[in-house]
Design an enzyme around this catalytic site. Structure first.
Site, PDB file in Angstrom:
ATOM      1  N   HIS A 218      -1.141  -5.071  -3.914  1.00 22.21           N
ATOM      2  CA  HIS A 218      -1.244  -6.547  -3.854  1.00 22.21           C
ATOM      3  C   HIS A 218      -0.164  -7.031  -2.881  1.00 22.21           C
ATOM      4  O   HIS A 218      -0.180  -6.676  -1.707  1.00 22.21           O
ATOM      5  CB  HIS A 218      -1.102  -7.082  -5.290  1.00 22.21           C
ATOM      6  CG  HIS A 218      -1.444  -8.512  -5.496  1.00 22.21           C
ATOM      7  ND1 HIS A 218      -2.013  -9.314  -4.555  1.00 22.21           N
ATOM      8  CD2 HIS A 218      -1.279  -9.323  -6.600  1.00 22.21           C
ATOM      9  CE1 HIS A 218      -2.206 -10.538  -5.043  1.00 22.21           C
ATOM     10  NE2 HIS A 218      -1.747 -10.570  -6.293  1.00 22.21           N
ATOM     11  N   HIS A 257     -10.020  -5.109   1.610  1.00 23.76           N
ATOM     12  CA  HIS A 257      -9.922  -6.250   0.699  1.00 23.76           C
ATOM     13  C   HIS A 257     -11.017  -6.171  -0.347  1.00 23.76           C
ATOM     14  O   HIS A 257     -12.122  -5.713  -0.046  1.00 23.76           O
ATOM     15  CB  HIS A 257     -10.024  -7.578   1.466  1.00 23.76           C
ATOM     16  CG  HIS A 257      -9.495  -8.720   0.675  1.00 23.76           C
ATOM     17  ND1 HIS A 257     -10.293  -9.479  -0.132  1.00 23.76           N
ATOM     18  CD2 HIS A 257      -8.237  -9.186   0.541  1.00 23.76           C
ATOM     19  CE1 HIS A 257      -9.543 -10.391  -0.730  1.00 23.76           C
ATOM     20  NE2 HIS A 257      -8.294 -10.234  -0.342  1.00 23.76           N
ATOM     21  N   ASP A 308      -1.687  -9.107   5.129  1.00 26.09           N
ATOM     22  CA  ASP A 308      -0.387  -8.423   5.075  1.00 26.09           C
ATOM     23  C   ASP A 308      -0.063  -7.632   6.335  1.00 26.09           C
ATOM     24  O   ASP A 308       1.113  -7.432   6.644  1.00 26.09           O
ATOM     25  CB  ASP A 308      -0.348  -7.484   3.863  1.00 26.09           C
ATOM     26  CG  ASP A 308      -0.297  -8.263   2.571  1.00 26.09           C
ATOM     27  OD1 ASP A 308       0.454  -9.240   2.523  1.00 26.09           O
ATOM     28  OD2 ASP A 308      -1.026  -7.910   1.631  1.00 26.09           O
TER      29      ASP A 308
HETATM   30  N1  COA Z   1      -6.925   2.690   3.557  1.00 27.96           N
HETATM   31  C1  COA Z   1      -7.780   3.732   3.483  1.00 27.96           C
HETATM   32  N2  COA Z   1      -8.901   3.688   2.749  1.00 27.96           N
HETATM   33  C2  COA Z   1      -9.161   2.564   2.074  1.00 27.96           C
HETATM   34  C3  COA Z   1      -8.319   1.448   2.132  1.00 27.96           C
HETATM   35  C4  COA Z   1      -7.162   1.540   2.909  1.00 27.96           C
HETATM   36  N3  COA Z   1      -6.326   0.509   2.997  1.00 27.96           N
HETATM   37  N4  COA Z   1      -8.834   0.461   1.375  1.00 27.96           N
HETATM   38  C5  COA Z   1      -9.955   0.942   0.860  1.00 27.96           C
HETATM   39  N5  COA Z   1     -10.154   2.216   1.278  1.00 27.96           N
HETATM   40  C6  COA Z   1     -11.268   3.087   0.928  1.00 27.96           C
HETATM   41  C7  COA Z   1     -10.970   3.734  -0.415  1.00 27.96           C
HETATM   42  O1  COA Z   1     -10.284   4.955  -0.291  1.00 27.96           O
HETATM   43  C8  COA Z   1     -12.355   3.897  -0.982  1.00 27.96           C
HETATM   44  O2  COA Z   1     -12.953   5.018  -0.368  1.00 27.96           O
HETATM   45  P1  COA Z   1     -13.936   5.983  -1.247  1.00 27.96           P
HETATM   46  O3  COA Z   1     -15.089   5.107  -1.618  1.00 27.96           O
HETATM   47  O4  COA Z   1     -14.255   7.059  -0.275  1.00 27.96           O
HETATM   48  O5  COA Z   1     -13.135   6.426  -2.433  1.00 27.96           O
HETATM   49  C9  COA Z   1     -13.107   2.663  -0.465  1.00 27.96           C
HETATM   50  O6  COA Z   1     -12.433   2.286   0.731  1.00 27.96           O
HETATM   51  C10 COA Z   1     -13.075   1.503  -1.462  1.00 27.96           C
HETATM   52  O7  COA Z   1     -11.705   1.248  -1.799  1.00 27.96           O
HETATM   53  P2  COA Z   1     -11.215   0.723  -3.178  1.00 27.96           P
HETATM   54  O8  COA Z   1      -9.741   0.970  -3.324  1.00 27.96           O
HETATM   55  O9  COA Z   1     -12.088   1.232  -4.283  1.00 27.96           O
HETATM   56  O10 COA Z   1     -11.498  -0.809  -2.987  1.00 27.96           O
HETATM   57  P3  COA Z   1     -10.930  -1.956  -3.891  1.00 27.96           P
HETATM   58  O11 COA Z   1     -11.821  -3.111  -3.732  1.00 27.96           O
HETATM   59  O12 COA Z   1     -10.676  -1.472  -5.271  1.00 27.96           O
HETATM   60  O13 COA Z   1      -9.496  -2.212  -3.259  1.00 27.96           O
HETATM   61  C11 COA Z   1      -7.743  -2.952  -1.994  1.00 27.96           C
HETATM   62  C12 COA Z   1      -9.158  -3.260  -2.447  1.00 27.96           C
HETATM   63  C13 COA Z   1      -7.194  -4.172  -1.263  1.00 27.96           C
HETATM   64  C14 COA Z   1      -6.845  -2.697  -3.219  1.00 27.96           C
HETATM   65  C15 COA Z   1      -7.754  -1.719  -1.070  1.00 27.96           C
HETATM   66  O14 COA Z   1      -8.496  -2.007   0.095  1.00 27.96           O
HETATM   67  C16 COA Z   1      -6.371  -1.248  -0.742  1.00 27.96           C
HETATM   68  O15 COA Z   1      -5.744  -0.533  -1.534  1.00 27.96           O
HETATM   69  N6  COA Z   1      -5.818  -1.667   0.431  1.00 27.96           N
HETATM   70  C17 COA Z   1      -4.451  -1.316   0.777  1.00 27.96           C
HETATM   71  C18 COA Z   1      -3.470  -2.222   0.060  1.00 27.96           C
HETATM   72  C19 COA Z   1      -3.465  -3.608   0.607  1.00 27.96           C
HETATM   73  O16 COA Z   1      -3.449  -3.816   1.817  1.00 27.96           O
HETATM   74  N7  COA Z   1      -3.417  -4.594  -0.303  1.00 27.96           N
HETATM   75  C20 COA Z   1      -3.367  -5.978   0.055  1.00 27.96           C
HETATM   76  C21 COA Z   1      -4.664  -6.636  -0.255  1.00 27.96           C
HETATM   77  S1  COA Z   1      -4.708  -8.295   0.372  1.00 27.96           S
END
Ligand code: COA
Length: 372
Positions: A218, A257, A308
């Site tokens: 987050h 996201h 971010d």
């Molecule tokens: N880097 C690499 N792979 C990513 C990724 C990232 N930043 N964000 C998502 N993915 C991939 C995941 O590994 C997953 O792949 P899979 O289906 O092969 O397992 C797929 O995309 C879906 O990701 P998931 O984590 O299940 O999506 P979510 O909706 O639960 O998560 C976030 C959303 C924002 C938590 C996620 O994109 C993330 O962790 N981003 C990095 C942290 C971040 O920037 N947070 C700020 C958000 S504003």
């Protein structure tokens, strides 16, 4: 549970009149106003008023509000003493979380006429709290937490850098505070609403929000993104490094996201500001590194930068230390959290969802003597 349906993804968990995320095209609106208009034409204090009171202030209301926030910047003596006891190596998010809790004891909600006044007090006092603690442990200086700066952005930079702020940096920080102010039912806002739904006090709800924002998935992502970008000296090196991370199935912070699927409108606003700052910065090459990472992430994963990612370099080029990136998010997001706490209270029902049980079937309790 299937990962794809976990995390309450896509679940409508309540109603709000504060913000839409990804509803109109790719957009983001605060109380019906497009984020691009707000970022271009308003200021953080205007947006704070909009979120907390529900409509835009007129010129006189905005001026009165700014003056009010300036008067609310003083830190209670007991809190200053406490900040002096907290070691420098503490995570600044912990400092804000604890300070919020302490304020809840020193200035409890039952002594306050209107809940909105607590929101205003926290917006006004948090920069001073953070920087009082920081300077005391850096240099032993007990800084004054007042400044002549009318804006939160200018005030923060003045307390941090001890001088009249660079106008371009003040502008970029102001825009960034607008972008970070509100984002519907994100994790920290939902946590704050859950706490509010138990009829707990305002400070407890904000403290829940701060604790939830702290995580790298987050709010902590802006610091993690900076840590990643600054590992590299050239775009080629960055490409090799990020490829390796992806091969190792690591997440690249600042990308992806839960709601946006093609782009984050806030990234499109902060990115050019970061680029412009990079032209004058001594380590402006970090922008080219960010661009290469962005291109690679799109090519390899179809993932786009969220707010971010380019906020990290924008803050860095304003000479803000990385460990203050997430606390700045807090200073801004108090406005959104507060709007949601007030909204939750207006038509409250305890938030208490149900769970799908996957544990053992019902079984007989064995006496201690019967256990192997
Ligand atoms: N880097 C690499 N792979 C990513 C990724 C990232 N930043 N964000 C998502 N993915 C991939 C995941 O590994 C997953 O792949 P899979 O289906 O092969 O397992 C797929 O995309 C879906 O990701 P998931 O984590 O299940 O999506 P979510 O909706 O639960 O998560 C976030 C959303 C924002 C938590 C996620 O994109 C993330 O962790 N981003 C990095 C942290 C971040 O920037 N947070 C700020 C958000 S504003």
């Amino acid at each position: 549970m299937n990962k794809k349906i976990g995390g309450l993804a896509g679940v409508i968990a309540g109603e709000t009149a504060i913000c839409t995320v990804g509803k109109e095209g790719l957009g983001l609106t605060y109380r019906g106003y497009d984020i691009r208009a707000l970022a271009t034409s308003s200021t953080f204090e205007e947006v704070a008023w909009l979120l907390i009171y529900g409509q835009l202030p007129d010129r006189r209301e905005l001026q009165t509000y700014r003056e009010k926030l300036m008067r609310l910047r003083e830190i209670p003596a007991i809190l200053k003493q406490l900040l002096e006891q907290i070691p420098l190596h503490t995570n600044p998010m912990d400092v804000l979380r604890t300070a919020c809790s302490v304020l809840g004891m020193l200035e409890p909600e039952q002594n306050t006429h209107r809940a909105e006044d607590i929101a205003n007090r926290l917006i006004a006092v948090f920069p001073g709290i953070l920087l009082y603690w920081y300077h005391f442990h850096q240099s032993g200086n007990r800084i004054h937490t007042q400044s002549d700066e009318e804006t939160t952005a200018g005030h923060f930079l003045t307390l941090l850098q001890g001088d009249k702020p660079n106008p371009e940096w003040r502008h970029v920080l102001d825009v960034s505070l607008i972008l970070y102010a509100e984002h519907e039912f994100n994790a920290s806002t939902f946590a704050a609403r859950i706490t509010a739904s138990t009829e707990s006090d305002f400070y407890s709800a904000i403290t829940s929000g701060i604790g939830t924002l702290r995580g790298p998935l987050h709010g902590g992502a802006n610091e993690a993104a900076m840590e990643l970008i600054s590992r590299f000296k050239t775009p080629d090196e960055a490409e090799r490094g990020v490829r390796t991370l992806l091969e190792n199935k690591e997440k690249i912070m600042g990308f992806g996201h839960r709601v946006y699927k093609i782009s984050d409108p806030r990234s499109d606003i902060i990115r050019p500001l970061s680029q412009k700052l990079s032209e004058k910065a001594e380590d402006g090459y970090l922008f080219a590194i960010s661009e290469r990472i962005e291109a690679l992430m799109w090519q390899e994963k179809h993932l786009f930068p969220n707010l971010d990612f380019y906020s990290a370099t924008a803050y860095h080029f304003c000479k803000i230390p990385t460990f203050f990136f997430t606390p700045l998010f807090v200073i801004s997001r108090i406005t959104g959290w507060s709007a949601h706490i007030l909204e939750q209270r207006r038509d409250n029902r305890l938030i208490r969802p149900a769970a799908n049980y996957i544990g053992p079937a019902s079984r007989t309790y064995p006496l201690m003597t019967e256990r192997a």
